[in-house]
Structures are given as C-alpha cells and as structure tokens.
Write an enzyme that holds these catalytic residues in place. Structure first.
Site, short mmCIF file in Angstrom:
data_model
loop_
_atom_site.label_atom_id
_atom_site.label_comp_id
_atom_site.label_asym_id
_atom_site.label_seq_id
_atom_site.Cartn_x
_atom_site.Cartn_y
_atom_site.Cartn_z
N ARG A 26 0.83 -1.21 0.00
CA ARG A 26 0.00 0.00 0.00
C ARG A 26 0.87 1.26 0.00
O ARG A 26 0.52 2.24 -0.65
CB ARG A 26 -0.97 0.00 1.19
CG ARG A 26 -2.05 1.07 1.01
CD ARG A 26 -3.07 1.09 2.14
NE ARG A 26 -4.10 0.10 2.08
CZ ARG A 26 -5.31 0.26 1.55
NH1 ARG A 26 -5.64 1.40 0.97
NH2 ARG A 26 -6.20 -0.70 1.59
N PHE A 83 -9.37 0.75 -3.41
CA PHE A 83 -9.58 -0.17 -2.30
C PHE A 83 -10.29 0.51 -1.14
O PHE A 83 -10.18 1.72 -0.94
CB PHE A 83 -8.24 -0.71 -1.79
CG PHE A 83 -7.54 -1.56 -2.80
CD1 PHE A 83 -7.89 -2.90 -2.95
CD2 PHE A 83 -6.57 -1.03 -3.62
CE1 PHE A 83 -7.27 -3.68 -3.91
CE2 PHE A 83 -5.94 -1.81 -4.57
CZ PHE A 83 -6.29 -3.13 -4.71
N HIS A 84 -10.98 -0.29 -0.34
CA HIS A 84 -11.48 0.16 0.95
C HIS A 84 -10.26 0.51 1.78
O HIS A 84 -9.15 0.03 1.51
CB HIS A 84 -12.27 -1.00 1.60
CG HIS A 84 -13.04 -0.61 2.80
ND1 HIS A 84 -12.47 -0.52 4.05
CD2 HIS A 84 -14.35 -0.28 2.95
CE1 HIS A 84 -13.39 -0.16 4.92
NE2 HIS A 84 -14.55 0.00 4.28
N TYR A 85 -10.44 1.33 2.81
CA TYR A 85 -9.28 1.72 3.62
C TYR A 85 -8.77 0.56 4.48
O TYR A 85 -7.64 0.61 4.97
CB TYR A 85 -9.60 2.93 4.50
CG TYR A 85 -10.65 2.70 5.55
CD1 TYR A 85 -10.32 2.16 6.80
CD2 TYR A 85 -11.99 3.00 5.31
CE1 TYR A 85 -11.28 1.93 7.76
CE2 TYR A 85 -12.96 2.79 6.26
CZ TYR A 85 -12.60 2.25 7.49
OH TYR A 85 -13.56 2.02 8.44
N ARG A 86 -9.54 -0.49 4.64
CA ARG A 86 -9.10 -1.62 5.45
C ARG A 86 -8.17 -2.53 4.65
O ARG A 86 -8.21 -2.56 3.42
CB ARG A 86 -10.29 -2.44 5.93
CG ARG A 86 -11.11 -1.71 6.96
CD ARG A 86 -12.17 -2.60 7.55
NE ARG A 86 -12.87 -1.87 8.59
CZ ARG A 86 -14.18 -1.85 8.74
NH1 ARG A 86 -14.95 -2.54 7.92
NH2 ARG A 86 -14.72 -1.16 9.72
#
EC number: 3.1.15.-
Length: 180
Positions: A112, A126-129
């Site tokens: 990331r 992407f989702h932040y998770r």
C-alpha cells in the site's frame, strides 16, 4: 453471493523496501469470493524501470529477481507504472465497484505504501481496510505455532505466485486455526 463480498489480492515486487528510493517492477492481482475461491486473475505486469535503478538494487533483490527472470522481464518491458495502474484498474472495474474490497495479501501495508506513492488511483480503488495474512501468521506463531507447520509456499517472489501463496496460506489458517 454479492460482488461486494469479493476480495482483491495484490502483490507487488519492488527494487527495495523504501518507496522514497525504490520502484515497483512487477504487479499482479487476483479476485476471490469470500470463501477464497478464485473468481478472476488480473494482468501480470512487468513494469519497465531504467537500468540505473536496477543496478542499485541490494544483493537480495539482485539475486532473487535475477534468478526468477524478473529483472530481464523488467528490462524488456515497455509498460510504465501509469499503464500498469490503468490496466489493473480496468480489470478490477469489471468485477467490483471502488471501495468495496480491502487490499488483501501478505505484508500488504508495504504494498500500500508503494501504491500511495506510485499508483494513487489504484490505491484509492480499495477500501481503507487491509486483509493482511501476515497478521494471522504472527498470531498463529504466538498462539498456535503448530499451525504454521502446515503452511506451504512456493516462495518464488513473483507477484502472481506470491498471491496464490497468500490465498492458500489464509485457507490453511481458516481450516486449522479459526474455529468456524
């Protein structure tokens, strides 16, 4: 099963670990359903980087990427980071909406960091998770070291193989570590 339950797995190979100094040289992606069954495999892309950057890789990267053939593929590639990002976004967009899936993989925080620096549009998809298999590995190491013995990896340090290893590793933990 909803497409919103799908998971995007990404792996990057880099010239080193510091995104301020190093660059992405290969990327791959796989989409699975929530049960870790492969739905689709994305493009496997060797990303061109200049010889001057490749010559500065440390001994581990030089040896590993040289032995796998990745260094040569990078030299021969004509695909830029921006083109690789776009190809991957086009693939992902066929299967999911932005923001649905966490970023999945092994030590995914490192990937990331490179995505933020060099492929911000892809990172924003992407989702932040994160779904980081290495977190589960660390818990198993501390709480159930016997579970680690069954983990089998190719260890080729090629992006697509590494994703498959990560998916298989999480399947192993699901079957032997978690009580479902």
């Amino acid at each position: 099963m909803s497409n919103g339950d799908r998971l995007i797995w990404i792996d990057l190979e880099m010239t080193g670990l510091d995104p301020e100094q190093e660059r992405i040289i290969e990327m791959a992606s796989i989409i699975t359903d929530s049960q870790l069954n492969i739905v689709a495999e994305g493009p496997v892309i060797a990303i061109h980087q200049p010889d001057s950057l490749l010559e500065q890789m440390d001994e581990w990267c030089t040896r590993t990427h040289g032995a796998s053939g990745l260094t040569q593929r990078v030299k021969e590639s004509t695909i830029s980071e921006a083109e690789a990002e776009q190809q991957t976004l086009e693939f992902l967009g066929k299967h999911l909406e932005p923001g649905q899936s966490p970023l999945c993989g092994n030590s995914i925080g490192q990937d990331r960091r490179f995505l933020v620096k060099y492929m911000p549009k892809l990172e924003a998809f992407f989702h932040y998770r994160n779904l980081d298999v290495s977190t589960v590995k660390e818990l198993a190491r501390r709480w159930r070291p016997d579970v680690l013995e069954g983990v089998k990896k190719q260890g080729s340090h090629l992006a697509l193989d590494d994703i498959r290893d990560s998916i298989n590793e999480l399947r192993h933990y699901r079957d032997h570590f978690f009580k479902l």
